[in-house]
Each structure stands twice: as C-alpha cells, then as structure tokens.
Design a protein around this motif. Structure first.
Motif, PDB file in Angstrom:
ATOM      1  N   TRP A  28       0.821  -1.220   0.000  1.00 23.23           N
ATOM      2  CA  TRP A  28       0.000   0.000   0.000  1.00 23.23           C
ATOM      3  C   TRP A  28       0.853   1.268   0.000  1.00 23.23           C
ATOM      4  CZ3 TRP A  28      -4.863  -0.074  -1.354  1.00 23.23           C
ATOM      5  CH2 TRP A  28      -5.594  -1.259  -1.173  1.00 23.23           C
ATOM      6  N   THR A  29       2.153   1.108   0.234  1.00 22.09           N
ATOM      7  CA  THR A  29       3.061   2.256   0.168  1.00 22.09           C
ATOM      8  C   THR A  29       2.997   2.912  -1.210  1.00 22.09           C
ATOM      9  OG1 THR A  29       4.561   1.196   1.749  1.00 22.09           O
ATOM     10  CG2 THR A  29       5.471   2.991   0.418  1.00 22.09           C
ATOM     11  N   TYR A  30       2.844   2.096  -2.248  1.00 17.23           N
ATOM     12  CA  TYR A  30       2.752   2.644  -3.601  1.00 17.23           C
ATOM     13  C   TYR A  30       1.535   3.562  -3.732  1.00 17.23           C
ATOM     14  CZ  TYR A  30       6.202  -0.898  -4.986  1.00 17.23           C
ATOM     15  OH  TYR A  30       7.339  -1.671  -5.107  1.00 17.23           O
ATOM     16  N   ALA A  31       0.426   3.158  -3.132  1.00 12.55           N
ATOM     17  CA  ALA A  31      -0.792   3.974  -3.187  1.00 12.55           C
ATOM     18  C   ALA A  31      -0.610   5.276  -2.405  1.00 12.55           C
ATOM     19  CB  ALA A  31      -1.978   3.187  -2.621  1.00 12.55           C
ATOM     20  N   ILE A  32       0.065   5.202  -1.271  1.00  8.28           N
ATOM     21  CA  ILE A  32       0.318   6.399  -0.457  1.00  8.28           C
ATOM     22  C   ILE A  32       1.189   7.388  -1.223  1.00  8.28           C
ATOM     23  CG2 ILE A  32       1.451   7.243   1.638  1.00  8.28           C
ATOM     24  CD1 ILE A  32       0.614   4.570   2.961  1.00  8.28           C
ATOM     25  N   LEU A  33       2.236   6.880  -1.864  1.00  9.25           N
ATOM     26  CA  LEU A  33       3.119   7.743  -2.648  1.00  9.25           C
ATOM     27  C   LEU A  33       2.379   8.346  -3.841  1.00  9.25           C
ATOM     28  CD1 LEU A  33       6.329   5.526  -2.555  1.00  9.25           C
ATOM     29  CD2 LEU A  33       6.023   7.744  -1.440  1.00  9.25           C
ATOM     30  N   PHE A  34       1.522   7.547  -4.472  1.00  8.89           N
ATOM     31  CA  PHE A  34       0.697   8.047  -5.576  1.00  8.89           C
ATOM     32  C   PHE A  34      -0.143   9.231  -5.105  1.00  8.89           C
ATOM     33  CE2 PHE A  34      -3.246   8.360  -7.895  1.00  8.89           C
ATOM     34  CZ  PHE A  34      -2.879   8.217  -9.230  1.00  8.89           C
ATOM     35  N   LEU A  35      -0.789   9.091  -3.956  1.00  7.75           N
ATOM     36  CA  LEU A  35      -1.665  10.147  -3.441  1.00  7.75           C
ATOM     37  C   LEU A  35      -0.887  11.418  -3.110  1.00  7.75           C
ATOM     38  CD1 LEU A  35      -4.120   8.170  -1.120  1.00  7.75           C
ATOM     39  CD2 LEU A  35      -4.665   9.369  -3.248  1.00  7.75           C
ATOM     40  N   ILE A  36       0.320  11.266  -2.550  1.00  6.12           N
ATOM     41  CA  ILE A  36       1.127  12.439  -2.214  1.00  6.12           C
ATOM     42  C   ILE A  36       1.454  13.240  -3.465  1.00  6.12           C
ATOM     43  CG2 ILE A  36       3.367  13.231  -1.351  1.00  6.12           C
ATOM     44  CD1 ILE A  36       3.303  10.880   0.624  1.00  6.12           C
ATOM     45  N   ILE A  37       1.958  12.562  -4.497  1.00  6.78           N
ATOM     46  CA  ILE A  37       2.337  13.257  -5.726  1.00  6.78           C
ATOM     47  C   ILE A  37       1.104  13.781  -6.460  1.00  6.78           C
ATOM     48  CG2 ILE A  37       3.429  13.002  -7.989  1.00  6.78           C
ATOM     49  CD1 ILE A  37       5.367  13.102  -5.605  1.00  6.78           C
ATOM     50  N   PHE A  38       0.031  12.990  -6.473  1.00 10.59           N
ATOM     51  CA  PHE A  38      -1.203  13.424  -7.134  1.00 10.59           C
ATOM     52  C   PHE A  38      -1.752  14.689  -6.482  1.00 10.59           C
ATOM     53  CE2 PHE A  38      -5.821  13.576  -7.343  1.00 10.59           C
ATOM     54  CZ  PHE A  38      -6.041  13.517  -8.709  1.00 10.59           C
ATOM     55  N   CYS A  39      -1.822  14.714  -5.164  1.00 10.60           N
ATOM     56  CA  CYS A  39      -2.372  15.876  -4.456  1.00 10.60           C
ATOM     57  C   CYS A  39      -1.455  17.091  -4.577  1.00 10.60           C
ATOM     58  CB  CYS A  39      -2.597  15.542  -2.983  1.00 10.60           C
ATOM     59  SG  CYS A  39      -3.938  14.361  -2.698  1.00 10.60           S
ATOM     60  N   GLU A  40      -0.134  16.861  -4.548  1.00 10.29           N
ATOM     61  CA  GLU A  40       0.810  17.975  -4.637  1.00 10.29           C
ATOM     62  C   GLU A  40       0.737  18.663  -5.990  1.00 10.29           C
ATOM     63  OE1 GLU A  40       4.962  19.838  -5.055  1.00 10.29           O
ATOM     64  OE2 GLU A  40       4.057  18.253  -6.250  1.00 10.29           O
ATOM     65  N   THR A  41       0.453  17.907  -7.032  1.00  3.95           N
ATOM     66  CA  THR A  41       0.369  18.487  -8.376  1.00  3.95           C
ATOM     67  C   THR A  41      -1.062  18.799  -8.795  1.00  3.95           C
ATOM     68  OG1 THR A  41       0.285  16.266  -9.371  1.00  3.95           O
ATOM     69  CG2 THR A  41       2.451  17.291  -9.153  1.00  3.95           C
ATOM     70  N   GLY A  42      -2.045  18.141  -8.179  1.00  4.82           N
ATOM     71  CA  GLY A  42      -3.412  18.232  -8.662  1.00  4.82           C
ATOM     72  C   GLY A  42      -4.366  19.122  -7.898  1.00  4.82           C
ATOM     73  N   LEU A  43      -3.992  19.528  -6.682  1.00  2.00           N
ATOM     74  CA  LEU A  43      -4.911  20.324  -5.865  1.00  2.00           C
ATOM     75  C   LEU A  43      -4.240  21.622  -5.428  1.00  2.00           C
ATOM     76  CD1 LEU A  43      -6.272  17.453  -3.561  1.00  2.00           C
ATOM     77  CD2 LEU A  43      -7.260  18.305  -5.699  1.00  2.00           C
ATOM     78  N   VAL A  44      -4.841  22.747  -5.797  1.00  3.62           N
ATOM     79  CA  VAL A  44      -4.232  24.040  -5.478  1.00  3.62           C
ATOM     80  C   VAL A  44      -4.233  24.336  -3.981  1.00  3.62           C
ATOM     81  CG1 VAL A  44      -4.673  25.117  -7.702  1.00  3.62           C
ATOM     82  CG2 VAL A  44      -6.441  25.195  -5.941  1.00  3.62           C
ATOM     83  N   ILE A  45      -4.927  23.542  -3.194  1.00  2.00           N
ATOM     84  CA  ILE A  45      -4.957  23.762  -1.748  1.00  2.00           C
ATOM     85  C   ILE A  45      -3.856  22.981  -1.026  1.00  2.00           C
ATOM     86  CG2 ILE A  45      -7.433  24.269  -1.720  1.00  2.00           C
ATOM     87  CD1 ILE A  45      -7.901  21.444  -0.662  1.00  2.00           C
ATOM     88  N   THR A  46      -3.053  22.191  -1.777  1.00  2.00           N
ATOM     89  CA  THR A  46      -1.993  21.412  -1.118  1.00  2.00           C
ATOM     90  C   THR A  46      -0.622  21.631  -1.755  1.00  2.00           C
ATOM     91  OG1 THR A  46      -2.594  19.514  -2.518  1.00  2.00           O
ATOM     92  CG2 THR A  46      -3.512  19.585  -0.283  1.00  2.00           C
ATOM     93  N   PRO A  47      -0.220  22.892  -1.978  1.00  2.00           N
ATOM     94  CA  PRO A  47       1.104  23.131  -2.565  1.00  2.00           C
ATOM     95  C   PRO A  47       2.240  22.870  -1.595  1.00  2.00           C
ATOM     96  CG  PRO A  47       0.115  25.208  -1.940  1.00  2.00           C
ATOM     97  CD  PRO A  47      -0.943  24.152  -1.710  1.00  2.00           C
ATOM     98  N   PHE A  48       1.900  22.721  -0.300  1.00  2.00           N
ATOM     99  CA  PHE A  48       2.916  22.527   0.738  1.00  2.00           C
ATOM    100  C   PHE A  48       3.438  21.089   0.789  1.00  2.00           C
ATOM    101  CE2 PHE A  48      -1.382  22.131   2.450  1.00  2.00           C
ATOM    102  CZ  PHE A  48      -1.357  20.841   2.958  1.00  2.00           C
TER     103      PHE A  48
END
Length: 227
Positions: A28-48
C-alpha cells in the motif's frame, strides 16, 4: 506552528518515515506515494506537500530493494500527469470565478499571481519548467486551464514535463541516494534539493520586481495556443 514543524520534520527525514510506512503498509506504500504526488500536483490547496524530496527519497529506498523502481516510476509518473490534468480542468471550470474573488479560503492568491507571471513569460513551456519549481508546480496547470490552453497541447507538455521530473528526481535518488556521503548527510541533501528547486522562482521574482514594478497587478492569463 506545530503542524508546520511536523511537516518540516517529515520532509527532512523522509527516508526514515518512508521505511516506517513500508514496514506498516507494505504494498500500500505505492498507493500512499501516488496520493502524495497526485495531491501535490493536482490540488491548489496542497502546494505545501513535498514533491522533489519525496521522489528522491523514494528512489534512494528503491535502490536497496525495499520498493521496485520500475513500479515506482510508472505509478509516480501517472500520479504527476493525472494530478496536473485534474488541476487543469479545475482551472478551466472554476478558475475565473476564483480570480474574481478578493479572498479565497485555502488558496494563496500571491502564489497564484507568481504562477500567472511565470506562465505569461514562458508560455506553453511553463508546463515543463514549472514541474521543477515547488509551489509554482501546483498552480501552473490551474493557470493553464484558466488561460484556455487547448487540452491536446497541455497534455503533450504535461506528459513530457512529468516524465522528466519523475525520471530525474527518482533516478537521482536511485543512483546517488545511497552513496556513503549522501546517506550520512541525507537531511542536508534534501534541504539542498529544496533550495536549488526554488532558485529559478527567486530569480524570476527579483527580475520582475526590479524591471516591471508596473506589472505587479494581475490580469487574466492569455491564450497560448499560438505560442
């Protein structure tokens, strides 16, 4: 302040935290890493969220066999491309309404202005160049959607930029992350990566401030299909 302190601590000790995640969550680490990169690039509320440092640290851990480097590349590349794609469509759908509001909760308008200025200067190549600049990376696809860049052009630059970004940082961690010197000073290496990443944004900011004080106000992004 505690939240910021905890986030900085996690970023600077990503190797340790990723090892803990792998031990506790396994595949499930792969899914967690996917979500981190997806949210960092895909949501303007999570640029941090960390991007460059996550890729580098993940590559370093993959080099000792804890994660599969090829699986990581595919998953993180998809996360980067899909994240930017979602961000583009959000900008296209509601971006103009957000710009018209004086204050927007959870979105820093100053970051949006900087991304807009970067977009105005570099045109379509902003999609590629912006990948390598924290904060700007999160807002560039959003601004591109507002600027009505055609989707075929956007996805072309998106795929190219995502490939370069993931390949360079993930590959850098994989091939160099476990060299004795880097391993012993891993936190300092991550700091260096973050500092180097923001240098282009800092240079651009001071150039704009020195030479174009009259352009500090914000206008709507122009169309770039003809660029």
């Amino acid at each position: 302040m505690n939240l910021l302190g905890n986030l900085i601590n996690v970023i600077l000790h990503l190797d340790k935290y990723l090892n803990i995640i792998i031990q506790n969550y396994g595949i499930w680490t792969y899914a967690i890493l996917f979500l981190i990169i997806f949210c960092e690039t895909g949501l303007v509320i999570t640029p941090f969220l960390p991007g460059d440092s996550v890729l580098f640290a993940t590559g370093a851990i993959a080099s000792i066999g804890s994660l599969n480097i090829f699986t990581l590349f595919v998953i993180l590349f998809l996360a980067a491309v899909l994240g930017d794609t979602v961000n583009y469509h959000i900008g296209k759908k509601i971006g103009t309404k957000i710009l018209e509001k004086e204050n927007v909760r959870f979105i820093n308008k100053e970051y949006l202005k900087k991304a807009h200025a970067f977009y105005e200067k570099h045109g379509s190549m902003t999609i590629v160049l912006g990948r390598f600049i924290p904060i700007i990376r999160t807002f560039v696809p959003f601004v591109s959607g507002i600027g009505e860049m055609s989707y075929p052009k956007f996805i072309t630059y998106n795929i190219f930029g995502g490939f370069l970004w993931v390949a360079l940082f993930l590959g850098g961690g994989y091939f160099f992350g476990n060299l004795p010197f880097i391993k012993q000073h891993f936190s300092y290496v991550l700091i260096a990566i973050m500092v180097i990443s923001i240098i282009p944004a800092v240079v651009t900011f001071f150039k704009e401030k020195r030479g174009k004080d009259d352009n500090l106000g914000m206008s709507y992004p122009k169309k770039v299909d003809e660029i």
